[in-house]
Design an enzyme around this catalytic site. Sequence first.
Site, short mmCIF file in Angstrom:
data_model
loop_
_atom_site.label_atom_id
_atom_site.label_comp_id
_atom_site.label_asym_id
_atom_site.label_seq_id
_atom_site.Cartn_x
_atom_site.Cartn_y
_atom_site.Cartn_z
N ASP A 92 23.06 -18.25 -54.86
CA ASP A 92 24.10 -18.04 -53.91
C ASP A 92 24.85 -16.75 -53.76
O ASP A 92 23.75 -16.32 -54.06
CB ASP A 92 25.11 -18.87 -54.87
N LYS B 102 34.26 -23.35 -46.28
CA LYS B 102 35.49 -22.97 -46.66
C LYS B 102 36.52 -24.41 -45.89
O LYS B 102 37.23 -24.82 -46.57
CB LYS B 102 36.35 -21.89 -46.47
#
Length: 267
Positions: free
Chosen positions: A11, A52
Site C-alpha cells: 500500500d 475515497k
Amino acid sequence: MGKTIQMVVFDWAGTTVDYGSSAPAEVFNRVFRAGGMCFSKEEINRPMGMEKKAHIREMLSSKIGTEQWEKIHGRAWTDADVEHLYQTFEGELFQVVTAYSTPIPGVVETVMTLREQGIKIGSTTGYTSQMMEQVIPRAAELGYQADCVVTPDVTGASRPTPFMLFECMRRLNVYPPQAVVKVGDTVVDILEGKNAGTWTVGILTGSNLLGLTQQEYEDMAADELERRKQQAAERYREAGADFVIDSICELPAVIAEINHRMEEAQA
C-alpha cells in the site's frame, strides 16, 4: 514460478509513505468540519484504505454520520452529496499530498534488500491516478519507487476486491497468488490480499490502524503504546493476516519464513 516469493505489493499512505496516513485523515476531518459535521479520529480512520468516495459513503452511512447529516440538512444524504464532498476532498488533498509523500523510516532500505533478492515491487492504493501523480515523483526523489502503481480508477474496483492486486500480477508477470505478499496498514489491505489468495502482512509502526503521528508515537508512554499495538494486531489477525510485524524492517525475515514454509510443503 511459485516456489518462492516473487513480488511484494505494498500500500502507499501509512505503509510506505506518509507516516500514520495523515494526509487523507487530516483532509477528511477538514472537509466534514466545514460542513458542520464532527467525527473522531478513529471514526475517520476506520474505512481507510478504501477508494475515497467509498470512504465518504461509509462515514455518512455510519450511525453518527446519518444522525449528524439529517440534523444539519433535515433530510437523508444522497449520491449527489457524496459527489460534492468527494470533489471538495480531492481538491483539498491535491494541495497537501506532495508534502505527505515522505517514505516511512525503514522503507527505502527494506525495498533495496527485497530488490537485491530479485523480488518485484508492486503497489495498490485508495488514491486515484491523478493523486498519485503528485505522490510518485516526490517519493522517488526521497528514495522509494515501485515497479507498478495500480489505482482504483484503472481497475474500476477498490479494496477489498482483489482486482488492483491482480493487475499488479498481470503487469509484472507474476503468478500464482501464492508467490505474492500483500503488505498494508489497514484491514482492507489484508482483505484485498486474502481475496486475491496471496500471503498477507500487517504493519504496526506508521500505520493508519495504529492511528498515530510520528510525534504522538514517540511521545506515548510505553505501556499505552504496547496496548494500542496489541489492539491493532488483533484487528489484523481478525481480518486474516498471516503475519503482523512491528516495522517494515522485519519484512525480509517474514519473506524468508514464507519461503521456508513453501519449500517444506513442496518437499
